[in-house]
Every structure is written in structure tokens, then in C-alpha cells.
Scaffold this motif. Sequence first.
Motif: not given
Lengths: 406, 277
Positions: A138-158
Motif C-alpha cells: 500500500q505504501f513504500g517498498s519491500f526490502f531488497t537483497e541488499d537489506d538481507i545481505r546487510r541484515s538491515a534493521r528494516v521492517a514491512v508491516i501488515g
Amino acid sequence: MSLLMTFVVAIKALRRNTMRTALTALGMIIGVAAVIVMMALGSGARATIEAQIRTIGSNVILVNAGAGGFGPVRGGQGATTTLTIEDAETIRREISGIRYLSPGVVTRTQVVAGTGNWNTVVQGTSEALPAIRSWPLQFGSFFTEDDIRRSARVAVIGSVVRDQLFGSGTDPIGQVIRIRNQPFRVIGVLATKGQAMFGQDQDDMVYVPFTTAMKRLLGQDHLRDITISTENGVDTAQTTRAIGALLRERHTIPPGGDDDFMVRTQEEIASILTSTTTTMTYLLASIAAVSLLVGGIGIMNIMLVSVTERTREIGLRLSVGARDVDVLLQFLMEAVVLSLAGGAIGIAVGFGASYLLGRLMSWSSLVTVDAVLLSFGCAAAIGIFFGFYPARKAAALDPIDALRYE
Amino acid sequence: MAGSSASDPLVVVDELTKTYALGEVAVRALRGISLTVTTGELVALTGPSGSGKSTFMHLLGCLDRPTGGTYRLGGRDVARLSKRELARIRNREIGFVFQGFNLLPRTTALENVELPLLYRAGLSGARRRTMAREALEAVGLADRLGHHPGQLSGGQQQRVAIARALVTGPRLLLADEPTGNLDSRTSIEVMGIFQRLNVERGLTIVLVTHEHDIAEYATRVVSFLDGRVRFDRPVGRRRTAAVELENLAGEEADPGDRATRGHAPISATLSRPITGV
């Protein structure tokens, strides 16, 4: 006498006694309508489930960590620690026809944002999830491969989590939520999807990169599940077997030994649910069919009365050259016309009732071609079955006895 | 059948018996009837009730099977025929007229007359209607095609029934007390139709009556008593319906009478030849 003439004669005979014809047909109308409505409700329930399966994706294969422990004490589903990221990578490398693959871990925990907090499910997943589930944001974007590689502290919420923490319908992109005392930046909100097949609310979830979840939230290096989506046209059953064989080999499970994982297609899981609904549908329909049976007995009753009343007519017909088979067909035709006319009206009534139930009670109902054919076929069969005895009685009459009948 | 002439025996009955089981009592309705009807005869069967004449008619009409003896219709032994073949004979070779008319209620005269044709394969609806219309014209009811039995007088109803018996072009017309429910004038009219069919078409007719004056319209009278033939003789002073009706008209001397009866005068029909049925 030709069948067409027999039909015309039957129509005339039925029209001679309109009220009786209408009341007799009413039995069939109610019976057929009941069957149609019951089957419509069942089909509606099944269609709802199938629609949900489509939202998950019909080409999805789920690999779950199995029940752990051997001997007297056994853990529950997902208790084994043998399913690893390496397993996931090997599957992606060695199994052909895989389009997306997403390792997954899960935990239930408290999520805090400013003054609000909410107990919800936190899932670690990969960037492939929206593609696997065909799930838009609905808003924003999902996290990327790069976020996974970096174990980034990002969240997509329901959407449910967003509503609870930030207020209904708001755009929380850029806000920070705390999961187990660690700050996560909200980068996306998923579109509302509704309940999944097993009743859990798919919108009451927080999604974070699986690497982040494993390292920072759970401190584990095994996976709970791997969600796989195959290319179009790939045989999912065959892929499922190949994945199973590969994992048995990697986990060095001897032939005949218990698997420490479970591979199932989404379709398999769904078919269990569908078959339950189907059983319920047929149960309801057979209860409704009892009223159809009662309608049939009504037809037999009226046909017996009609044969007695028209004994002299039968005698006359025999005396001018009707064969017994002509008389048999004449009365059988009347019974069948009666039941089929009742059946046709019953189908119309059933359609109307299903539609009203759908609109007024918001039950999902769906009148299928199968249901129409089945109930119409039942009506015809009932007409023939219950019409046969009176018709045979008429055909067996002796011309002289019939002519003399007072 | 083709080739039958006025002297051929159409009906040959030999020692015909019929016994009914009425409860535990055996009723011997016919105790040995032997008689021959040749093509072109108009035979009246008379006798008191219980003499077996109606039972005999039912046997002639293939509506019932005899207990003993033989019945040959056009040379064929009826006892040997299957149910299906009997139905065919009833449909094609015999026309039956009942005392109580036996018309289908709430059904037009035309449809009533069409009824036997429904049980004959290969006739189109148009052909059936044409045949039925011609049969009704032959009995003087051309203007009553669409009337229901309830809208017709007794005489008219019996004429519809005669048309129904004629429509299939039978070789033998059987009438069981055809005038039993009719007044004397209408009775004469109906007998006039039978005489005309007998003379103009050479149709063989056997009718049952218990009225002596009605029997005098026939060429031959067979009297039944207790299941046997009492006498069998030609009619000496035969009555002619056309003449009787003229006498009747003279006696009544009431020109308005016919009009109030509501149907075409039979004398008009009688003077017209029967064609094409």
C-alpha cells in the motif's frame, strides 16, 4: 403414439386440473430449490477457499522443519534445527524450475512504536515474498537483497499492525518500531489481504529480512521454513519429490528413516480443506434431497388418483386401438412432465433464494452447472421412478373392466 | 381387406362361449353362439338384459377374449392374436360406438374424433385433422368441430362418437345400444346414419338394441336369450329412416321445431352422399 403427441396429450391432461398440478409440482419445486440452495452455499464456501489459495499462489511449495527429537520425547512442528540456509541455497542451485525462494523464520513478540505496542508475529523472510504471494504494497517498498545481505534493521508491516501502532489508514513510512528493544525502520505497508485458510490474519504480521531475524532477534542459525514458488508449467508434485530427495541426502537420512522436514504443495494443503467443504456440501444436499423424495411420493399419489379417475378414458383409448405401452407412456409422460416442470421452477426458485442469501446474509453462494444438472436429473429420475407404478397400473387395465368402471 | 365383396363372410363365430367368475359363482354369459355375418349386412342383436348380447359385442370388438369356441374376423382366428395385434385390429378394422358415447370431456369434437388416429403411426397432424373433419362432415357435424361434448346435445354427441368409429375406415362397425340414451326422433336420425353408411359405403354394421322398432331398421335380426341364439331372421318390413323422419315431420307440422333443436336437420345430411372418409 409418437412421443411428441404423448407430450401434447400429457400437457392437456395436466392443464385440465390446474390447481392439483400446481400443488403436486410444489413438492418438486421445494425439493429442487432446497438442493440448489444447499449446493450453492457449499460451492460458495469452496470458491472462497479457492480464491484464497489463488492469493497465496497455486505453484507454491512449502518446506517446513519437521518434528524434532527421537525416542520417547518428540518436539512439535518446526522443532528440529537441521533446516539451514545452506539447504535453501542448495535447493535453489540444484532443483530446476524454481522461480522464487524465500527462507523463513518466525517468532511472536511485542512490537512497540512510541507509546503504542502490539503483540504480533514477526516473520523473517526474503525479498521474494511479495512476488511469491502476489502481494502488492500500500505504501513504500519491500526490502531488497541488499537489506538481507546487510541484515538491515528494516521492517514491512501488515495493515493491522499499522492500524494498531500508527492509526487506521496512516502512512508510517520512515517511522521507527522497536522489536525486542531493537529499532527497525518501517519501509513499507502491505495491502490488506484478509484471513488465510487456517484463520490467522495475514495482515497482523511484521516482515523483516530473515538474516536480521536470525542474527538480531532469535540468535539461531536454522530455518523454520522455506517457501518456494515454481516457474509456470512446472510439475509441482515432481519438484516436491526432488526437493524431498535432495534434503534426505543432505541430512543423511537412511532409506526408511523418518524425515526431519516436511515438503508439501500449497495445493495439497488446500485440497484437504476443499474436500472437507465438499463433504459438507453433499451432506447438506442429501438432506435436501429427502424433500425431493417426498415430492416424488406426492407425484405418485396424484398419478394413482388420476389413473383411478380416468379409468373409463383408459378403457376408451384401449378400445380405439391404444396398446398397453401407449397407455403406460401417456401416464409416465404426465409424471415426468410434472416433475420436470417442478424441477425447472425449483431451479429458478433456488437461484433466487441463493442470490438473496448471498445478498442479505452475505453468505457466499454459487449456483453451479453441476448443481443444476444434478437436481434436474434427480427430478427426471423421480418422475420416472414414481410415475412408473401408476402408469403400469393403468396399462395393465382390461379394456372391458375399464370401460365399465363407475 | 382388399377384394372383399358383398358375399364374403366377414365374421364367422362358432360355438362361442364366455364364462365369468363373479365371486365364487361362474356366470355363463354365452353358452355357444354360432353365426356368420357377411360383408354389407346391417345386423341388429336383440334380447332382454342378461341375454349375453353385450358380452357378444365385446368379443366381436376384440375387447374381451372368449372362453371357448372360435371367432374369425376376415378369415383370421382372433384367439391366436397377440395383445398388440388385437390393439391393431381395434384401431384399423373395427369401429365401436357405445351407449354412453364415451367422449373425452373438455375436448373438442374434432380432437375426440382424431383420438384413434393418434395410435396410428405415420400420420401428420394436418392429415389427422382432415380425416377427422371429413368423418364429422359425414355425420352432419361440419359446423360443430370446435364444440366440447358438454356443448352438444345427446344426438350430436352420439354422432361425434360415430364419426370417431368411422375415422379409421373400419370394415366392421359395432354399436352397443347406440340409441339407448336418445329420444325417439334422435334415435331415428342415428339409425339413418347407420343405414346410409351401410348402403352407400357397404359398411358392415352390427348393433345391439332392446327396442323392436330400432331393430326394424336393420337387414337382419338375431335375438339372444340366456346366452344362446333364440332366432336369427331377415327383417320383413324394413323401416327407412329418411321416410320415418318425413312422416314425423308431417305429424309434428311445426316448422320452428328443427331450429330450436339447435343442430342441422338430419334429412339434409341424409340426402348428401358420403365421400372420402
